[in-house]
Design a protein around this motif. Structure first.
Motif, short mmCIF file in Angstrom:
data_model
loop_
_atom_site.label_atom_id
_atom_site.label_comp_id
_atom_site.label_asym_id
_atom_site.label_seq_id
_atom_site.Cartn_x
_atom_site.Cartn_y
_atom_site.Cartn_z
N PRO A 161 -29.23 -27.04 -14.01
CA PRO A 161 -28.31 -26.77 -15.11
C PRO A 161 -27.66 -27.78 -15.91
CG PRO A 161 -28.09 -25.70 -13.00
CD PRO A 161 -28.85 -26.64 -12.69
N ALA A 162 -27.34 -28.96 -15.05
CA ALA A 162 -26.88 -30.15 -15.83
C ALA A 162 -28.16 -30.67 -16.68
CB ALA A 162 -26.55 -31.24 -14.91
N ALA A 163 -29.18 -30.93 -16.46
CA ALA A 163 -30.18 -31.37 -17.36
C ALA A 163 -30.30 -30.51 -18.42
CB ALA A 163 -31.38 -31.46 -16.53
N THR A 164 -30.26 -29.10 -18.39
CA THR A 164 -30.51 -28.29 -19.37
C THR A 164 -29.39 -28.46 -20.34
OG1 THR A 164 -31.87 -26.92 -18.04
CG2 THR A 164 -30.90 -25.80 -19.89
N PHE A 165 -28.16 -28.55 -19.85
CA PHE A 165 -26.98 -28.65 -20.76
C PHE A 165 -27.21 -29.97 -21.22
CE2 PHE A 165 -22.70 -29.98 -21.62
CZ PHE A 165 -21.88 -28.86 -21.65
N VAL A 166 -27.30 -31.01 -20.82
CA VAL A 166 -27.39 -32.14 -21.59
C VAL A 166 -28.51 -32.17 -22.62
CG1 VAL A 166 -28.02 -34.91 -21.28
CG2 VAL A 166 -26.31 -33.59 -19.88
N GLN A 167 -29.64 -31.63 -22.28
CA GLN A 167 -30.54 -31.55 -23.27
C GLN A 167 -30.24 -31.14 -24.51
OE1 GLN A 167 -33.97 -29.85 -21.19
NE2 GLN A 167 -34.73 -31.69 -20.28
N ASN A 183 -18.47 -37.37 -21.37
CA ASN A 183 -19.67 -37.31 -22.42
C ASN A 183 -20.64 -36.17 -22.27
OD1 ASN A 183 -21.69 -37.33 -24.33
ND2 ASN A 183 -21.86 -39.64 -24.09
N GLY A 184 -20.55 -35.22 -22.91
CA GLY A 184 -21.43 -34.06 -22.48
C GLY A 184 -22.87 -34.15 -22.87
N LYS A 185 -23.17 -35.44 -23.38
CA LYS A 185 -24.56 -35.76 -23.46
C LYS A 185 -25.20 -36.59 -22.60
CE LYS A 185 -24.29 -35.02 -28.55
NZ LYS A 185 -24.47 -35.56 -29.73
N SER A 186 -24.33 -37.12 -21.39
CA SER A 186 -24.73 -38.15 -20.31
C SER A 186 -24.86 -37.20 -19.11
CB SER A 186 -23.68 -38.84 -20.19
OG SER A 186 -23.72 -39.67 -18.95
N ILE A 187 -26.08 -37.15 -18.62
CA ILE A 187 -26.34 -36.36 -17.29
C ILE A 187 -25.36 -37.05 -16.03
CG2 ILE A 187 -28.40 -37.75 -16.83
CD1 ILE A 187 -28.88 -34.25 -16.28
N LEU A 188 -25.22 -38.23 -16.32
CA LEU A 188 -24.62 -39.05 -15.08
C LEU A 188 -23.21 -38.68 -15.12
CD1 LEU A 188 -26.29 -42.46 -14.98
CD2 LEU A 188 -26.64 -40.64 -13.51
N ALA A 189 -22.64 -38.55 -16.27
CA ALA A 189 -21.11 -38.20 -16.41
C ALA A 189 -20.94 -36.84 -15.97
CB ALA A 189 -20.66 -38.31 -17.79
N ILE A 190 -21.92 -35.75 -16.40
CA ILE A 190 -22.00 -34.46 -16.10
C ILE A 190 -21.90 -34.21 -14.57
CG2 ILE A 190 -22.70 -32.21 -16.10
CD1 ILE A 190 -21.28 -33.05 -18.83
N MET A 191 -22.77 -34.85 -13.87
CA MET A 191 -23.04 -34.82 -12.57
C MET A 191 -21.86 -35.52 -11.81
SD MET A 191 -27.02 -34.88 -12.22
CE MET A 191 -27.02 -34.72 -10.39
N ILE A 239 -25.50 -21.63 -21.08
CA ILE A 239 -26.13 -22.64 -20.18
C ILE A 239 -25.21 -22.88 -18.88
CG2 ILE A 239 -27.07 -25.00 -19.64
CD1 ILE A 239 -27.93 -24.93 -22.66
N ALA A 240 -23.96 -23.27 -19.10
CA ALA A 240 -23.04 -23.62 -18.20
C ALA A 240 -22.71 -22.36 -17.14
CB ALA A 240 -21.79 -24.36 -18.44
N GLY A 241 -22.33 -21.30 -17.64
CA GLY A 241 -22.02 -20.27 -16.99
C GLY A 241 -21.71 -18.80 -17.60
N THR A 242 -20.46 -18.36 -17.26
CA THR A 242 -19.82 -17.48 -17.82
C THR A 242 -18.51 -17.67 -18.55
OG1 THR A 242 -20.62 -16.38 -16.15
CG2 THR A 242 -19.05 -14.76 -17.24
N PRO A 243 -18.52 -17.37 -19.55
CA PRO A 243 -17.27 -17.76 -20.61
C PRO A 243 -16.22 -16.71 -20.21
CG PRO A 243 -19.27 -17.11 -22.14
CD PRO A 243 -19.38 -17.07 -20.80
#
Length: 86
Positions: free
Chosen positions: A18-24, A45-53, A82-86
């Motif tokens: 889910p994090a990879a899909t979000f960041v992509q 940063n929502g474009k950084s997989i490391l930051a999201i994880m 992608i992340a979940g339920t709004p």
């Protein structure tokens, strides 16, 4: 600034696939995207997989996704899905 409050639905939280899909998807956006836990804390940063994880968001927890600029509403809708339920 647009934002979406989202409850993370994935069983693994906002990790791995889910994090990879979000960041992509976030990386394709021309504007900055940030993610933070809904109860406060550091914006990452929502474009950084490391930051999201590193947020270590688990299933059922809520995050706030923010973006500003032309087209941000559509991108926020996609990222929220992608992340979940709004």
């Amino acid at each position: 600034m647009g934002e979406r409050k989202v409850t993370v639905a994935a069983e693994v939280g906002l990790h791995a696939r889910p994090a990879a899909t979000f960041v992509q998807r976030a990386k394709k956006a021309p504007m900055d995207i940030t993610v933070t836990r809904s109860y406060g804390g550091e914006k990452v940063n929502g474009k950084s997989i490391l930051a999201i994880m590193a947020l270590d968001v688990r299933q059922g927890e809520t995050v706030v996704i923010s973006a500003e600029g032309e087209g941000s509403e559509e991108i926020l809708d996609e990222l929220a899905e992608i992340a979940g339920t709004p």
